[in-house]
Design an enzyme around this catalytic site. Structure first.
Site, PDB file in Angstrom:
ATOM      1  N   ARG A 243      60.506   5.941  39.632  1.00 34.27           N
ATOM      2  CA  ARG A 243      60.782   6.006  41.062  1.00 34.27           C
ATOM      3  C   ARG A 243      62.074   6.778  41.278  1.00 34.27           C
ATOM      4  NH1 ARG A 243      56.304   4.908  41.818  1.00 34.27           N
ATOM      5  NH2 ARG A 243      55.384   3.218  43.017  1.00 34.27           N
ATOM      6  N   GLU A 272      61.302  10.867  48.760  1.00 30.32           N
ATOM      7  CA  GLU A 272      59.981  11.471  48.705  1.00 30.32           C
ATOM      8  C   GLU A 272      59.244  11.433  50.050  1.00 30.32           C
ATOM      9  OE1 GLU A 272      58.443  10.262  44.826  1.00 30.32           O
ATOM     10  OE2 GLU A 272      56.465  10.368  45.709  1.00 30.32           O
ATOM     11  N   HIS A 290      54.730  14.006  42.221  1.00 27.31           N
ATOM     12  CA  HIS A 290      54.291  12.612  41.987  1.00 27.31           C
ATOM     13  C   HIS A 290      52.830  12.576  41.522  1.00 27.31           C
ATOM     14  CE1 HIS A 290      54.946   8.137  43.196  1.00 27.31           C
ATOM     15  NE2 HIS A 290      54.129   8.244  42.152  1.00 27.31           N
TER      16      HIS A 290
HETATM   17  C1  8YV Z   1      50.352   5.762  42.247  1.00 21.22           C
HETATM   18  C2  8YV Z   1      52.557   5.054  41.266  1.00 21.22           C
HETATM   19  O1  8YV Z   1      49.463   6.791  42.218  1.00 21.22           O
HETATM   20  O2  8YV Z   1      51.157   3.197  40.849  1.00 21.22           O
HETATM   21  C3  8YV Z   1      52.273   3.601  41.095  1.00 21.22           C
HETATM   22  O3  8YV Z   1      53.230   2.814  41.192  1.00 21.22           O
HETATM   23  O4  8YV Z   1      53.664   5.430  41.307  1.00 21.22           O
HETATM   24  C4  8YV Z   1      51.547   6.124  41.436  1.00 21.22           C
HETATM   25  O5  8YV Z   1      51.335   6.712  40.206  1.00 21.22           O
HETATM   26  C5  8YV Z   1      50.748   5.431  43.654  1.00 21.22           C
HETATM   27  O6  8YV Z   1      51.705   4.422  43.695  1.00 21.22           O
HETATM   28  C6  8YV Z   1      49.578   5.015  44.496  1.00 21.22           C
HETATM   29  O7  8YV Z   1      49.968   4.141  45.538  1.00 21.22           O
END
Ligand code: 8YV
Length: 328
Positions: A243, A272, A290
């Protein structure tokens, strides 16, 4: 008479396979056009859904949860990270929150490794040079990068993804170091030949590659602060697929521009989708949109997890992927 199917509102477009199954099982409202829901649309959704299936692009904060109708009982997140959801506020209103762990581990670890190699070996710079028609033939001093074999990798957060990265890193001849709240079991540490650092500061100063693989929580916000980034060796590189908020992005951009940090591979950003303009155009920064878990297989598996969580809740059981505020 058949029991009423729960009203499920899905906030983004998901794979057809997942959407079709959701329509069969629940009274599902889809977002076929994939227009991200604004605040108003989200408030309307929590006002009538029994189950909300959001993604990272939806901010489910305490204010939104307070605006929910009493019928909202489950937030079945499509994604592993739940830092966009105020889990404590949801739980306080008796709303269960679930996520989709485990099914994006391997894909995310693959992308971490891709970024490590891309930054160290200047893959994107090289590819851009050729596409621009600037390849003038081989020369001994052209496109020199850094060898990764035999170097030290410091993993910040040794959960599922950290461990999956460590396995890959071992195969590439990297020495695995890690910082975590607590050490992994002796069996896993042995299998990965991993060295534990209780002090993140000490680890940062000693490794050649740093990879951020912990969740974003109040405790990890700016864990990689400007002060800590300055502890890295000038030839070291930083990878972040977790993150953006975990790294002080403005400080990182300055250090990359000065050459105090040699390179960075980023898939996530502090604000982001906005990206610090100082990062754009830096030749030593590989910037991705991402996409660490962006495989069709992961998206289908994530959807299946969302379905299982909703179905078990609907059948009166405990959903398997429940998250609690305290466990983050
Ligand atoms: C997801 C991600 O695609 O799962 C997670 O926490 O960071 C991503 O790879 C995204 O969050 C989908 O909501």
């Amino acid at each position: 008479m058949a029991a009423r199917k729960p009203k499920v509102i899905v906030t983004r477009k998901l794979p057809d396979l997942v959407e079709t199954r959701m329509r069969e099982l629940f009274d599902t409202e889809l977002n076929i056009d994939d227009v991200a829901m604004n605040r108003e649309a989200l408030i309307a959704a929590v006002g009538r859904a029994d189950v909300l299936a959001p993604t990272i692009t939806d901010r489910i904060d305490a204010e939104l949860i307070a605006a929910a109708g009493d019928q909202l009982k489950l937030i079945a997140n499509f994604g592993a990270g739940v830092d966009h959801i105020d889990v404590a506020a949801a739980n306080a209103r008796g709303i269960v929150v679930t996520n989709t762990p485990g099914v994006l581990t391997e894909d995310t670890a693959d992308l971490c490794m891709t970024l490590i190699l891309s930054v160290a070996r200047r893959v994107v710079e090289g590819a851009n040079l050729v596409q621009a028609g600037d390849f003038r033939g081989w020369a001994p001093m052209n496109m020199l990068g850094r060898r990764i074999f035999g170097k030290r990798l410091g993993i910040v957060g040794m959960g599922r993804i950290g461990q999956a990265l460590a396995k890959r890193a071992r195969a590439f001849g990297l020495q695995v170091h890690y910082h975590n709240r607590k050490p992994v079991s002796p069996r896993i540490a042995d299998e990965l030949s991993a060295t534990y650092w209780e002090s993140l500061d000490q680890m940062l100063a000693r490794v050649d590659i740093v990879s951020v693989n912990c969740p974003h929580t109040p405790a990890t916000y700016h864990l990689l602060s400007g002060r800590r980034l300055k502890l890295m060796q000038p030839h070291a590189i930083l990878i972040n697929t977790a993150r953006g908020e975990i790294v002080d992005e403005a400080a990182l951009a300055e250090l990359l521009a000065e050459g105090a940090v040699a390179g960075a591979g980023l898939d996530v950003y502090e604000f982001e989708p906005a990206i610090n303009p100082k990062l754009l155009g830096l030749p030593n920064a590989v910037l991705l949109p991402h996409m660490s878990s962006a495989t069709i297989e992961a998206r289908v598996d994530m959807g299946e997890k969302v379905i299982v969580n909703i179905k078990t809740w609907m059948d009166g059981h405990r959903p398997p992927d429940r998250v609690f505020a305290g466990m983050l």
